[in-house]
Design a protein around this motif. Sequence first.
Motif: not given
Length: 292
Positions: A120-129, A215-223
């Motif tokens: 979630h810390t990067r631009p979400l991947p986008l697939d365009v065809e 999402a940052d908060v969730l990740a910070s509370t779960d190693e």
Amino acid sequence: MLIAAFGGWNDACQAATDAVRHLTSRYPSREVRTIDGDGFYDYQATRPIVCYATGRRRIVWPQTTVYDVELPQGRHLYALIAPEPNYRWPAYCAQVLRIADELDVRRIVTLGAMFADCPHTRPLPLDVEDGSAEAVTDPDQRYSGPVGIPTILDAAAVDEGFATSSIWASIPQYLEGDDCAAATLRLLDAIGDVAGVPIDAGDLPGRAGAWREAADVLASTDEALAAYVKRLEREYDAHEKARREASLGGHACRQLVMEAEAFLHSLETGHDADGDGRGPVGGVGTTHDGTV
């Protein structure tokens, strides 16, 4: 063009259908066509809903709705939204394409959203065809396996001579939920690119920022989750670096060739490429970006 989004299996966090909802709520829109759900839906799987309008009870059945959306600069596009049908997909797609033909549509753009291993810390991947499976932007990422109605509609449109685009956003699978403004925003940006008109994002950037913060908060509370996100970041960054290197433009390639030729010339003359007479140490040199 006709933008099509279907709820259900193809619509993680409702990102694709939310893109159509955003278009129809942000711009002047009017309903121009519908496809009745009888014969296409299992009403135990895709149930009708009850609502109350002007004090009276109303049953709303699953159906397909097509809107005419008026964009800035006098541009228009059509937007289709529907639950994914349960039955008779070929017949259903034939009806959609018949409507597209009646509305003088030349391009069908299908939207989708899926859960994937991405951070979630990067631009979400986008697939365009564009056009067909042969036009996938990253051939190594070609998908083989079960498909949903967007893929079937795209294939049917190609067979009928329509230009097509397929746009899919990926959402971190560890963040399943009912909403992902970041993915909806990515899809709308891509729609704007295809339509040639920037799409008004409204409050989506703020909601996308709030999504990332949560999402940052969730990740910070779960190693364990934090370590997983770090691994996904490394994989994402490595893939992006490889993609950039593989897509070097002509100028960058010419620069590398010139540097290589200068290096080889220095071996022949005993002078280095910079003209300081020292030459490469041990017969090994590097370019400006550190490449041996």
